[in-house]
Design a protein around this motif. Structure first.
Motif, PDB file in Angstrom:
ATOM      1  N   HIS A 103       0.847  -1.185   0.000  1.00 21.27           N
ATOM      2  CA  HIS A 103       0.000   0.000   0.000  1.00 21.27           C
ATOM      3  C   HIS A 103       0.888   1.243   0.000  1.00 21.27           C
ATOM      4  O   HIS A 103       2.070   1.191   0.346  1.00 21.27           O
ATOM      5  N   GLU A 104       0.300   2.372  -0.373  1.00 20.97           N
ATOM      6  CA  GLU A 104       1.073   3.562  -0.678  1.00 20.97           C
ATOM      7  C   GLU A 104       1.951   4.033   0.473  1.00 20.97           C
ATOM      8  O   GLU A 104       3.061   4.523   0.260  1.00 20.97           O
ATOM      9  N   GLU A 105       1.471   3.919   1.711  1.00 23.71           N
ATOM     10  CA  GLU A 105       2.245   4.459   2.830  1.00 23.71           C
ATOM     11  C   GLU A 105       3.578   3.747   3.020  1.00 23.71           C
ATOM     12  O   GLU A 105       4.552   4.346   3.502  1.00 23.71           O
ATOM     13  N   ALA A 106       3.681   2.475   2.651  1.00 19.00           N
ATOM     14  CA  ALA A 106       4.958   1.760   2.727  1.00 19.00           C
ATOM     15  C   ALA A 106       5.719   1.823   1.410  1.00 19.00           C
ATOM     16  O   ALA A 106       6.951   1.792   1.398  1.00 19.00           O
ATOM     17  N   LEU A 107       4.993   1.943   0.309  1.00 10.79           N
ATOM     18  CA  LEU A 107       5.601   1.827  -1.015  1.00 10.79           C
ATOM     19  C   LEU A 107       6.174   3.142  -1.533  1.00 10.79           C
ATOM     20  O   LEU A 107       7.282   3.184  -2.057  1.00 10.79           O
ATOM     21  N   ARG A 108       5.443   4.234  -1.407  1.00  8.20           N
ATOM     22  CA  ARG A 108       5.903   5.502  -1.972  1.00  8.20           C
ATOM     23  C   ARG A 108       6.983   6.138  -1.104  1.00  8.20           C
ATOM     24  O   ARG A 108       6.952   6.022   0.128  1.00  8.20           O
ATOM     25  N   VAL A 109       7.917   6.813  -1.762  1.00  9.65           N
ATOM     26  CA  VAL A 109       9.037   7.448  -1.050  1.00  9.65           C
ATOM     27  C   VAL A 109       9.335   8.802  -1.678  1.00  9.65           C
ATOM     28  O   VAL A 109       9.088   9.019  -2.870  1.00  9.65           O
ATOM     29  N   PRO A 110       9.888   9.721  -0.903  1.00  7.13           N
ATOM     30  CA  PRO A 110      10.335  10.977  -1.500  1.00  7.13           C
ATOM     31  C   PRO A 110      11.554  10.745  -2.389  1.00  7.13           C
ATOM     32  O   PRO A 110      12.373   9.866  -2.120  1.00  7.13           O
ATOM     33  N   LEU A 111      11.659  11.520  -3.455  1.00  3.48           N
ATOM     34  CA  LEU A 111      12.844  11.526  -4.304  1.00  3.48           C
ATOM     35  C   LEU A 111      13.020  12.940  -4.854  1.00  3.48           C
ATOM     36  O   LEU A 111      12.160  13.426  -5.597  1.00  3.48           O
ATOM     37  N   ILE A 112      14.098  13.590  -4.457  1.00  4.19           N
ATOM     38  CA  ILE A 112      14.393  14.953  -4.891  1.00  4.19           C
ATOM     39  C   ILE A 112      15.839  14.992  -5.391  1.00  4.19           C
ATOM     40  O   ILE A 112      16.741  14.464  -4.739  1.00  4.19           O
ATOM     41  N   ILE A 113      16.043  15.609  -6.553  1.00  5.19           N
ATOM     42  CA  ILE A 113      17.383  15.748  -7.112  1.00  5.19           C
ATOM     43  C   ILE A 113      17.647  17.233  -7.322  1.00  5.19           C
ATOM     44  O   ILE A 113      16.902  17.919  -8.015  1.00  5.19           O
ATOM     45  N   SER A 114      18.714  17.700  -6.709  1.00  5.80           N
ATOM     46  CA  SER A 114      19.008  19.135  -6.716  1.00  5.80           C
ATOM     47  C   SER A 114      20.360  19.423  -7.360  1.00  5.80           C
ATOM     48  O   SER A 114      21.379  18.850  -6.970  1.00  5.80           O
ATOM     49  N   TRP A 115      20.329  20.325  -8.332  1.00  4.53           N
ATOM     50  CA  TRP A 115      21.532  20.908  -8.917  1.00  4.53           C
ATOM     51  C   TRP A 115      21.162  22.322  -9.331  1.00  4.53           C
ATOM     52  O   TRP A 115      20.800  22.571 -10.478  1.00  4.53           O
ATOM     53  N   PRO A 116      21.191  23.253  -8.395  1.00  6.07           N
ATOM     54  CA  PRO A 116      20.724  24.613  -8.665  1.00  6.07           C
ATOM     55  C   PRO A 116      21.390  25.211  -9.905  1.00  6.07           C
ATOM     56  O   PRO A 116      22.575  24.994 -10.160  1.00  6.07           O
ATOM     57  N   ASP A 117      20.604  25.952 -10.667  1.00  8.60           N
ATOM     58  CA  ASP A 117      21.019  26.615 -11.910  1.00  8.60           C
ATOM     59  C   ASP A 117      21.205  25.637 -13.060  1.00  8.60           C
ATOM     60  O   ASP A 117      21.478  26.059 -14.191  1.00  8.60           O
ATOM     61  N   ARG A 118      21.076  24.336 -12.797  1.00  4.95           N
ATOM     62  CA  ARG A 118      21.155  23.340 -13.874  1.00  4.95           C
ATOM     63  C   ARG A 118      19.803  22.640 -14.062  1.00  4.95           C
ATOM     64  O   ARG A 118      19.344  22.501 -15.192  1.00  4.95           O
ATOM     65  N   TYR A 119      19.219  22.187 -12.954  1.00  2.35           N
ATOM     66  CA  TYR A 119      17.929  21.514 -13.009  1.00  2.35           C
ATOM     67  C   TYR A 119      16.854  22.437 -12.468  1.00  2.35           C
ATOM     68  O   TYR A 119      17.106  23.271 -11.602  1.00  2.35           O
ATOM     69  N   LYS A 120      15.655  22.259 -12.953  1.00  2.00           N
ATOM     70  CA  LYS A 120      14.544  23.141 -12.591  1.00  2.00           C
ATOM     71  C   LYS A 120      14.268  23.081 -11.094  1.00  2.00           C
ATOM     72  O   LYS A 120      14.025  22.020 -10.527  1.00  2.00           O
ATOM     73  N   SER A 121      14.300  24.230 -10.456  1.00  4.62           N
ATOM     74  CA  SER A 121      14.083  24.297  -9.012  1.00  4.62           C
ATOM     75  C   SER A 121      12.598  24.285  -8.692  1.00  4.62           C
ATOM     76  O   SER A 121      11.800  24.942  -9.364  1.00  4.62           O
ATOM     77  N   GLY A 122      12.229  23.532  -7.664  1.00  5.38           N
ATOM     78  CA  GLY A 122      10.863  23.496  -7.195  1.00  5.38           C
ATOM     79  C   GLY A 122       9.897  22.735  -8.073  1.00  5.38           C
ATOM     80  O   GLY A 122       8.683  22.742  -7.812  1.00  5.38           O
ATOM     81  N   ALA A 123      10.403  22.056  -9.094  1.00 11.27           N
ATOM     82  CA  ALA A 123       9.515  21.296  -9.981  1.00 11.27           C
ATOM     83  C   ALA A 123       8.879  20.139  -9.219  1.00 11.27           C
ATOM     84  O   ALA A 123       9.536  19.474  -8.409  1.00 11.27           O
ATOM     85  N   ARG A 124       7.613  19.909  -9.495  1.00 13.67           N
ATOM     86  CA  ARG A 124       6.903  18.750  -8.929  1.00 13.67           C
ATOM     87  C   ARG A 124       6.348  17.931 -10.084  1.00 13.67           C
ATOM     88  O   ARG A 124       5.396  18.326 -10.738  1.00 13.67           O
ATOM     89  N   ASP A 125       6.976  16.812 -10.306  1.00 11.35           N
ATOM     90  CA  ASP A 125       6.707  15.972 -11.465  1.00 11.35           C
ATOM     91  C   ASP A 125       5.737  14.853 -11.081  1.00 11.35           C
ATOM     92  O   ASP A 125       6.107  13.922 -10.364  1.00 11.35           O
ATOM     93  N   TRP A 126       4.510  14.968 -11.571  1.00 12.62           N
ATOM     94  CA  TRP A 126       3.493  13.947 -11.335  1.00 12.62           C
ATOM     95  C   TRP A 126       3.334  13.016 -12.546  1.00 12.62           C
ATOM     96  O   TRP A 126       2.503  12.103 -12.517  1.00 12.62           O
ATOM     97  N   ASP A 127       4.103  13.265 -13.594  1.00 13.28           N
ATOM     98  CA  ASP A 127       3.915  12.521 -14.852  1.00 13.28           C
ATOM     99  C   ASP A 127       4.772  11.273 -14.936  1.00 13.28           C
ATOM    100  O   ASP A 127       4.402  10.319 -15.623  1.00 13.28           O
ATOM    101  N   ASN A 128       5.926  11.281 -14.284  1.00 12.66           N
ATOM    102  CA  ASN A 128       6.867  10.177 -14.444  1.00 12.66           C
ATOM    103  C   ASN A 128       6.785   9.191 -13.286  1.00 12.66           C
ATOM    104  O   ASN A 128       6.911   9.560 -12.130  1.00 12.66           O
ATOM    105  N   LEU A 129       6.543   7.933 -13.634  1.00 15.30           N
ATOM    106  CA  LEU A 129       6.486   6.841 -12.661  1.00 15.30           C
ATOM    107  C   LEU A 129       7.911   6.350 -12.436  1.00 15.30           C
ATOM    108  O   LEU A 129       8.518   5.731 -13.319  1.00 15.30           O
ATOM    109  N   VAL A 130       8.440   6.634 -11.258  1.00 20.31           N
ATOM    110  CA  VAL A 130       9.856   6.410 -10.958  1.00 20.31           C
ATOM    111  C   VAL A 130       9.982   5.351  -9.875  1.00 20.31           C
ATOM    112  O   VAL A 130       9.144   5.272  -8.971  1.00 20.31           O
ATOM    113  N   THR A 131      11.029   4.526  -9.939  1.00 27.81           N
ATOM    114  CA  THR A 131      11.299   3.544  -8.892  1.00 27.81           C
ATOM    115  C   THR A 131      12.731   3.693  -8.400  1.00 27.81           C
ATOM    116  O   THR A 131      13.559   4.369  -9.026  1.00 27.81           O
TER     117      THR A 131
END
Length: 439
Positions: free
Chosen positions: A260-288
Motif C-alpha cells: 500500500h502507498e504508505e509503505a511503497l511511496r518514497v520521496p525523491l528529490i534531485i538538486s543541482w541549482p542553476d542546472r535543473y529546474k528548481s521546485g519542480a513537482r513531477d506527477w507525470d513520471n512513474l519512478v522507482t
C-alpha cells in the motif's frame, strides 16, 4: 546520494504535512526537482538498498527480504564506478546490503550505528569532514546512509504505548489525528506490539515518528549546506530519497513490507541549482528506486550497470530533454508480507499475489479504501495490469533457487538471527505463473 530509512512520502512539511517541521528537506524541495510518483523497488530495507546499488530487481539479485544474500557475481555501484570511471566511491552510515562487505566496494569513512538518534550525527559529520578536507580534484560519489526515522522500530512497547510518550498527558493537544483510512479492526488484529493499543497510543506513535523525521532533517541539512558552501558546490548533484515508507497508522499499520502507498511511496528529490529546474513537482513520471543507480551512472559518465533492464536514467527528464514519460507503468516487488507485486499506472494501482488481487483508483481513492478487483466495470484495468506484470517478469532475469540454499538455511538456524525460510520456491512458482499471464 543521501538516503533516510523508512520515511513516509509525505513526511516533509514542504508537501503539506502540518504535523512536523522539516526546513532542510523543504529547502532541498524548493531548490530541487521533486519526483512525486516515486516508489520503492521493494519496501523492505535490504531488498530496496540492494536495488539501489545494483540496478536490478529483487528477484534478480536474490535479496527477496532481509538477510537473503546478494549473489557474488552481481556488481554494485561502488565497484562499477571504480572500474568504469575515475571516480572515488565513498560511504558513510547504513549500508545493509546482505553478504556484500561495503569496504570492498567503497572507501568506508564511518560504519554507522544501528540507531539514528545515536549515530546519524556522527555519520553525517564524518561525511562532511571527509568532503571538506578533500584535497584531490578527482570526482567522487559520496553515499550517506542515515537511519532515522527507522528508530520508530525500536522504541519498546510496554503497556500503555510507546514508552517515550506514555507519560505525556501534556502532549495530547499536539498529537496528530489518526489517518482517515485508519481501521480499528485491522489495527487490533496486528502483532502483539499494537494489538492492545488505544487510539491515543496510535497517535503517540505517529507523533513520535514525526519527531524522528525532524531529527534526521537536521542531518540532511548539515550535509546539504556543507556541499552548497564547499568548493564542489557548482558541480555536485544532490540526490535525496528513502528506501521505503512507514504505515504511520494508515490501514491500521506500522512498519513496511506491504505494497500500500504508505509503505511503497518514497520521496525523491534531485538538486543541482542553476542546472535543473528548481521546485519542480513531477506527477507525470512513474519512478522507482531502480532508476537512481542508472541516473548516477549517467551523471558519472559510466555505462549502465549490467543487465539492469528496468533501471532508467532520470537525466533526460532533469535536463528537460525527455520527449515522453519515463514509462507507462512501474512494478514493485515484495516478499516480507507475502509474495506480491504492485503495478502502478497513472491512475490505478493493483497488488497482484497468489492469495488474490487488489485494485485501487489512486486518482479518486489515494488512501486505497475501495478495492475494485472484483468490480466487473474494472475488469479490463485489472487484465491490463496482469499483462504489464507478465511483460515485466519476462523482461528480467529472475533468479532460481541458489544451489547453496540448504547451507544458507542451516547458517540462519545456527546464528538465530534473521531466520530464513525458503522463499525462492514459492516466488519461482508465482513468477512462472505471472510470466504466462496465469496469476
Amino acid at each position: 546520494f543521501v538516503h533516510t530509512d523508512q520515511q513516509h512520502h509525505k513526511a516533509l512539511s514542504a508537501y503539506g504535512n502540518k504535523w512536523l517541521k522539516t526546513p532542510h528537506m523543504d529547502r532541498i524541495s524548493k531548490e530541487g526537482y521533486n519526483f512525486m510518483e516515486s516508489v520503492s523497488s521493494n519496501p523492505v530495507c535490504c531488498p530496496a538498498r540492494t536495488c539501489w546499488y545494483t540496478g536490478r530487481a529483487s528477484k534478480e539479485t536474490g535479496v527477496l527480504t532481509n538477510s537473503y544474500p546478494l549473489q557474488e557475481h552481481i556488481p554494485d555501484l561502488g565497484q562499477w564506478l571504480r572500474k568504469k570511471t575515475d571516480y572515488d566511491a565513498v560511504y558513510s552510515g547504513k549500508w545493509h546490503v546482505p553478504s556484500r562487505d561495503v569496504r570492498k566496494s567503497f572507501d568506508q569513512i564511518h560504519p554507522g550505528i544501528g540507531q539514528g538518534e545515536i549515530g546519524d550525527s556522527d555519520t553525517t559529520r564524518s561525511a562532511i569532514g571527509w568532503m571538506l578536507n578533500r584535497k584531490s580534484d578527482k570526482p567522487f560519489f559520496l553515499s550517506l546512509g542515515l537511519l532515522n526515522p527507522h528508530d520508530c522500530c525500536f522504541p519498546g512497547w510496554p503497556e500503555g504505548g510507546p514508552y517515550k510518550f506514555s507519560y505525556g498527558k501534556a502532549l495530547e493537544t499536539e498529537l496528530p489525528p489518526l489517518p482517515d483510512n485508519w481501521d480499528r479492526a485491522k489495527a487490533q488484529s496486528k502483532g502483539a506490539k499494537t494489538r492492545a493499543w488505544s487510539e491515543l497510543d496510535w497517535r503517540y506513535y505517529i507523533y513520535n515518528y514525526f519527531r524522528m523525521c525532524e531529527m534526521v532533517d537536521v542531518e540532511i541539512g548539515r550535509m546539504y549546506d556543507a556541499i552548497r558552501r564547499s568548493r564542489f558546490a557548482e558541480n555536485t548533484v544532490f540526490i535525496f530519497s528513502s528506501d521505503h515508507g512507514d504505515g504511520t497508522g494508515h490501514h491500521g499499520k506500522i512498519g513496511k513490507g506491504y505494497l500500500h502507498e504508505e509503505a511503497l511511496r518514497v520521496p525523491l528529490i534531485i538538486s543541482w541549482p542553476d542546472r535543473y529546474k528548481s521546485g519542480a513537482r513531477d506527477w507525470d513520471n512513474l519512478v522507482t528506486g531502480l532508476d537512481i543507480p542508472a541516473t548516477i551512472c549517467e551523471l558519472a559518465g559510466a555505462p549502465a550497470l549490467p543487465d539492469s533492464t528496468q533501471s532508467k536514467s532520470l537525466v533526460p527528464i532533469l535536463e528537460g530533454k525527455a520527449k515522453a514519460p519515463l514509462r507507462t507503468y512501474s512494478v514493485a516487488e515484495s516478499s516480507q508480507s507475502g509474495l506480491a507485486c504492485a503495478v502502478r499506472d497513472k491512475t490505478y494501482k493493483s497488488i497482484l499475489s497468489p492469495r488474490g488481487h487488489e485494485l485501487y483508483n489512486l486518482a479518486k481513492d489515494p488512501l486505497e479504501t475501495k478495492n475494485l478487483a472484483e468490480d466487473s466495470g474494472h475488469a479490463a484495468v485489472l487484465a491490463q495490469h496482469k499483462t504489464y506484470l507478465k511483460e515485466y517478469v519476462n523482461s528480467i532475469d529472475y533468479m532460481r533457487t541458489p544451489p547453496n540454499m540448504k547451507q544458507l538455511l542451516a547458517a540462519d538456524k545456527k546464528r538465530k538471527r534473521y531466520p530464513r525460510g525458503d522463499l525462492y520456491t514459492p516466488a519461482n512458482e508465482f513468477y512462472d505463473a505471472a510470466a504466462k499471464g496465469a496469476i
